[in-house]
Design a protein around this motif. Sequence first.
Motif, mmCIF file in Angstrom:
data_model
loop_
_atom_site.group_PDB
_atom_site.id
_atom_site.type_symbol
_atom_site.label_atom_id
_atom_site.label_comp_id
_atom_site.label_asym_id
_atom_site.label_seq_id
_atom_site.Cartn_x
_atom_site.Cartn_y
_atom_site.Cartn_z
ATOM 1 N N UNK A 61 33.811 16.591 -18.221
ATOM 2 C CA UNK A 61 32.702 15.752 -17.792
ATOM 3 C C UNK A 61 31.608 16.921 -17.459
ATOM 4 N N UNK A 62 31.950 18.078 -17.477
ATOM 5 C CA UNK A 62 30.817 19.383 -17.027
ATOM 6 C C UNK A 62 30.664 20.214 -17.973
ATOM 7 N N UNK A 63 29.377 20.213 -18.405
ATOM 8 C CA UNK A 63 29.094 21.209 -19.543
ATOM 9 C C UNK A 63 27.908 22.132 -19.158
ATOM 10 N N UNK A 64 27.304 22.770 -19.972
ATOM 11 C CA UNK A 64 26.386 23.906 -19.654
ATOM 12 C C UNK A 64 25.542 23.697 -18.695
ATOM 13 N N UNK A 65 24.956 22.659 -18.782
ATOM 14 C CA UNK A 65 23.622 22.011 -17.883
ATOM 15 C C UNK A 65 24.152 21.739 -16.571
ATOM 16 N N UNK A 66 25.727 21.286 -16.573
ATOM 17 C CA UNK A 66 25.810 21.110 -15.095
ATOM 18 C C UNK A 66 26.392 22.504 -14.620
ATOM 19 N N UNK A 67 26.917 23.359 -15.414
ATOM 20 C CA UNK A 67 27.157 24.881 -14.862
ATOM 21 C C UNK A 67 26.085 25.351 -14.213
ATOM 22 N N UNK A 123 34.498 28.509 -7.112
ATOM 23 C CA UNK A 123 35.690 28.531 -7.792
ATOM 24 C C UNK A 123 35.617 27.790 -9.115
ATOM 25 N N UNK A 124 34.954 26.703 -9.039
ATOM 26 C CA UNK A 124 34.669 25.833 -10.344
ATOM 27 C C UNK A 124 33.641 26.359 -11.059
ATOM 28 N N UNK A 125 32.830 27.066 -10.498
ATOM 29 C CA UNK A 125 31.585 27.644 -11.334
ATOM 30 C C UNK A 125 32.205 29.145 -11.980
ATOM 31 N N UNK A 126 33.021 29.523 -11.261
ATOM 32 C CA UNK A 126 33.792 30.718 -12.203
ATOM 33 C C UNK A 126 34.471 30.109 -13.134
ATOM 34 N N UNK A 127 35.421 28.936 -13.140
ATOM 35 C CA UNK A 127 36.222 28.338 -14.175
ATOM 36 C C UNK A 127 35.268 27.925 -15.144
ATOM 37 N N UNK A 128 34.124 26.931 -14.878
ATOM 38 C CA UNK A 128 33.337 26.816 -15.976
ATOM 39 C C UNK A 128 32.641 27.800 -16.908
#
Length: 203
Positions: A61-67, A123-128
């Motif tokens: 549910x998290x794409x480029x815009x959310x990243x 951590x999530x930003x790195x994963x995305x």
Amino acid sequence: MSNSTSKTTAATSNVSTNRGAREDNEQNQIAGDYSWQHSSWPFSPDDVLPLQWWRTMPADQLGDAQHLLLRTTLQNIATFTGRQWLACLHEDAAACIKIALRALGARPITEIALEVDLAMSFLMASALGGNAGSALVLSHILRRVPINRGFAKKLSVSWLELNLRRALEAKATKEGQALKTRHAPANRDTDDHRAAFYDGDVS
């Protein structure tokens, strides 16, 4: 133009068209083999603060815009929180994992404070951003945080699925490139024949 010439032109055109259709079908088959469907979810990222996405939103549910929004949010916060976050701002996976594990500690998290949200969001930003190791660690940590067990399990699995999806997409891309390479000589022969025909070199 004579009937013979017309037939030659038509035959050349049909060969090119059929080969192009065959390549498209093969590439579509490859893409279909690795297609992925988004999961259903009761709310969207717009319903939750970016720093809470890691514990409320599945990976798909998290794409480029959310990243991008998450990175901007973290950058604004990190300006006031010291140097320990600077490496994470550049999505240094090793630094993000180290900080996340430090926040986790030796025992499961019993309370989700701002520091935990920050560590897990980096951590999530790195994963995305594409780091499989960060996604794996986040998946592990989500099973140890104080949120509904079934909910945490779904979130955890979503990051494992993200790694799998990326691996399959990379495989599909590689196979697509191999397909183009395999057909390249035949395509060049057809193009050369067509060019020679229109130049008058084919009887």
